[in-house]
Design an enzyme around this catalytic site. Structure first.
Site, mmCIF file in Angstrom:
data_model
loop_
_atom_site.group_PDB
_atom_site.id
_atom_site.type_symbol
_atom_site.label_atom_id
_atom_site.label_comp_id
_atom_site.label_asym_id
_atom_site.label_seq_id
_atom_site.Cartn_x
_atom_site.Cartn_y
_atom_site.Cartn_z
ATOM 1 N N SER A 59 0.903 -1.233 0.188
ATOM 2 C CA SER A 59 0.101 0.155 -0.040
ATOM 3 C C SER A 59 0.901 1.149 0.169
ATOM 4 C CB SER A 59 -0.956 -0.186 1.229
ATOM 5 O OG SER A 59 -1.497 1.224 1.446
ATOM 6 N N TYR B 224 -1.486 -0.723 10.223
ATOM 7 C CA TYR B 224 -1.808 -1.169 8.819
ATOM 8 C C TYR B 224 -0.407 -0.444 8.115
ATOM 9 C CZ TYR B 224 -3.711 -0.857 4.090
ATOM 10 O OH TYR B 224 -3.885 -1.124 2.766
#
Length: 243
Positions: free
Chosen positions: A138, A151
């Site tokens: 990501s 995350y």
């Protein structure tokens, strides 16, 4: 027929990756954990389009489940040549609100699962002196995201895993790369709320959200023979956004 294993394949980016790889000629093993109906729908779409797909239920946090699932795929479908580690979860919380359980679940799903899957397929890849591993990271793994420390840490760890493993297995003819999506129009992003999504869209130079197909195209390229000299890289699919 070569087999491509795609985790988190029940919807969103994973489903599009599975469909793209099936279009490229792979027989696809779709790994899901909870949503059997969505995974089967994707498999049915692939089959109706003339491709080959089969679903497998597996919790990527469980190394023993992964080992038995990979063994079953090799035994029942054929030789795995591509692994796409796409399974992941997201959550927005202040660091001080992240519980031990939140942290462990995030790391287990987004990072440990990829490690377990790489470990399960590598003996087959090394024996055959070939294979492609693509990890879906990501942009927050590259830049860090406020209120997404766990995350961001997991996705950054995935990039580190990619770069280190690429060096380790390159002599065996195996490539390992990461695809790093930006703001992609999926359920994971839309649940952030319209105001947040609109704000992010305004910061994207190409002036649109990415699509799951954009990510799938990048994965498809890295699986192709034309990408055989590319390894240990992070391919950012983000529309030029700078955070």
């Amino acid at each position: 027929m070569s087999i491509a294993v795609v985790t988190g394949a029940s919807g969103g980016i994973g489903a599009e990756i599975a469909k793209q790889l099936a279009h490229d000629g792979f027989s696809v093993a779709l790994i899901y954990n909870r949503n059997a109906e969505k995974a089967q729908k994707t498999a049915d779409e692939i089959t109706l389009s003339g491709g080959s797909a089969k679903t497998y239920k597996c919790d990527v946090r469980d190394s023993s489940e992964i080992a038995s699932t990979i063994e079953a795929i090799e035994r029942n479908l054929g030789e795995i040549s591509v692994l796409v580690n796409n399974a992941g979860i997201s959550e927005q919380k202040l660091l001080t609100d992240i519980t031990d359980s939140d942290w462990e679940n995030m790391i287990s799903t987004n990072l440990s699962g990829a490690f377990y899957l790489c470990r399960a397929v590598l003996p087959y890849f090394i024996h055959r002196k070939s294979g492609r591993i693509i990890n879906i990271s990501s942009m927050w793994g590259e830049t860090g995201g406020s209120c997404e420390v766990h995350y961001s840490a997991a996705k950054a760890g995935l990039i580190g895993l990619t770069k280190a493993l690429a060096k380790e297995v390159a002599p065996s003819g195996i490539t390992v790369n990461a695809v790093s999506p930006g703001v992609i129009n999926t359920e994971m992003v839309t649940k952030l709320g319209k105001d947040t999504v609109d704000m992010l869209r305004e910061e994207i130079p190409v002036m649109r959200l990415g699509t799951p197909e954009d990510v799938a195209t990048a994965v498809s390229f890295l699986c192709d023979d034309r990408a055989s000299y590319i390894t240990g890289q992070v391919l950012s699919v983000n529309g030029g956004i700078v955070i």
